[in-house]
Design an enzyme around this catalytic site. Structure first.
Site, short mmCIF file in Angstrom:
data_model
loop_
_atom_site.label_atom_id
_atom_site.label_comp_id
_atom_site.label_asym_id
_atom_site.label_seq_id
_atom_site.Cartn_x
_atom_site.Cartn_y
_atom_site.Cartn_z
N ASP A 51 33.24 26.89 49.05
CA ASP A 51 34.08 26.10 49.88
C ASP A 51 33.64 25.18 50.83
OD1 ASP A 51 36.16 27.84 48.66
OD2 ASP A 51 36.83 28.68 50.54
N ASP A 91 38.66 25.53 47.76
CA ASP A 91 39.84 25.91 48.34
C ASP A 91 40.92 24.96 47.76
OD1 ASP A 91 40.39 28.32 49.45
OD2 ASP A 91 40.84 27.59 51.47
N HIS A 93 44.93 24.48 47.68
CA HIS A 93 46.25 25.24 48.15
C HIS A 93 47.30 23.99 47.93
CE1 HIS A 93 44.45 28.67 49.96
NE2 HIS A 93 43.92 28.09 50.74
N HIS A 97 51.99 26.79 51.40
CA HIS A 97 51.11 27.88 50.84
C HIS A 97 51.30 29.07 51.85
CE1 HIS A 97 47.53 30.63 49.88
NE2 HIS A 97 47.73 30.18 48.84
N HIS A 126 45.53 23.46 55.15
CA HIS A 126 44.07 23.02 54.88
C HIS A 126 44.21 22.94 53.46
CE1 HIS A 126 43.67 27.35 54.64
NE2 HIS A 126 42.97 27.20 53.91
N LYS A 151 40.42 28.02 43.99
CA LYS A 151 41.19 29.23 44.32
C LYS A 151 42.02 28.78 45.36
CE LYS A 151 37.35 30.31 47.48
NZ LYS A 151 38.08 30.58 48.98
N CYS A 200 35.72 33.74 53.59
CA CYS A 200 35.53 33.67 52.31
C CYS A 200 34.00 33.91 51.62
CB CYS A 200 35.58 32.32 51.69
SG CYS A 200 37.53 31.68 52.27
#
Length: 247
Positions: A51, A91, A93, A97, A126, A151, A200
């Site tokens: 990330d 990341d 999203h 989310h 984010h 992810k 993470c």
């Protein structure tokens, strides 16, 4: 850059273009990080970069403390081509989310709620798909990456680890397919770095151990949401005998 798909739980970056930032980024000078000699890196190794995205940099939507400090060292490390395989996570999203505090009024970012029987930290919005903040950081040359795992794509489930999503509504943590991808290539050792050290990256290291990989934590190439968590992170790494590479 490979676009190999590991599974359908975490989509791998496909042909759609990355959003281009309006900010002019200059690629960082490749600066050797304070790491042990690369001579000790296992032959059957994989570097997992977690990330490294603008939203996690100072001034971003969910800024890590000194997040941009890892960029020169990471650029240098990638340029050495010292690892058998390189994996990056992103990341990614959807809007609204489940992990976003904005979806749970009157709760505020960094508060915790119960979700599916477990504690869920609520985050600022984010890394929303196709936003500038969700792009892989443009100051890094990502061409050495073999695969990029997106992810957090399921609006109902958070996803910290590169290996498994967080617990979902069915009470399980779905696998991303990364463990199988690495085993198919004979990988024995995982080296993890990126953001955030205390979320993470930590979860990725813990899941790497659970998946049977010898795991190494590149401490200088990580930064946390807050340095206040460093002692707890080190304790959790020591409990699993994860090698912390500091200098």
């Amino acid at each position: 850059m490979s676009t190999t798909t590991t599974d359908t739980t975490c989509a791998v970056a496909a042909s759609e273009p990355e959003p281009q930032s309006e900010t002019a980024f200059t690629p960082h000078t490749q600066t050797q990080p304070a790491l042990a000699s690369l001579d000790g890196i296992a032959e059957n190794s994989a570097l997992v970069i977690v990330d490294v995205q603008p939203d996690f940099m100072p001034g971003g939507a969910l800024a890590c403390a000194e997040g941009d400090a890892i960029l020169p060292g990471l650029a240098w490390l990638l340029a050495q081509h010292a690892f058998g395989h390189v994996v990056a996570t992103q990341d990614w999203h959807p809007a609204r989310h489940v992990s976003f505090a904005s979806c749970h009024p009157p709760h505020q970012p960094f508060e915790a709620i119960e979700l599916y029987g477990h504690s869920q930290t609520l985050w600022p919005d984010h890394c929303v798909q196709r936003s500038e903040g969700a792009a892989l950081h443009p100051a890094i040359d990502w061409s050495p990456c073999d695969v990029i795992i997106r992810k957090g794509t399921d609006p109902r489930t958070d996803s910290y680890s590169a290996f498994r999503n967080n617990i979902g509504p069915d009470g399980h943590r779905p696998a991303t397919g990364l463990a199988g991808w690495l085993r198919d290539r004979g990988v024995s050792d995982i080296y993890v770095c990126g953001l955030a050290r205390d979320v993470c990256v930590l979860w990725t290291a813990e899941d790497a151990v659970a998946a049977g990989f010898r795991t190494h934590f590149l401490w200088p190439l990580t930064r946390p949401v807050t340095f206040d968590t460093d002692a707890d992170v080190l304790e959790r790494l020591a409990a699993l005998e994860i090698a912390v590479i500091e200098a």
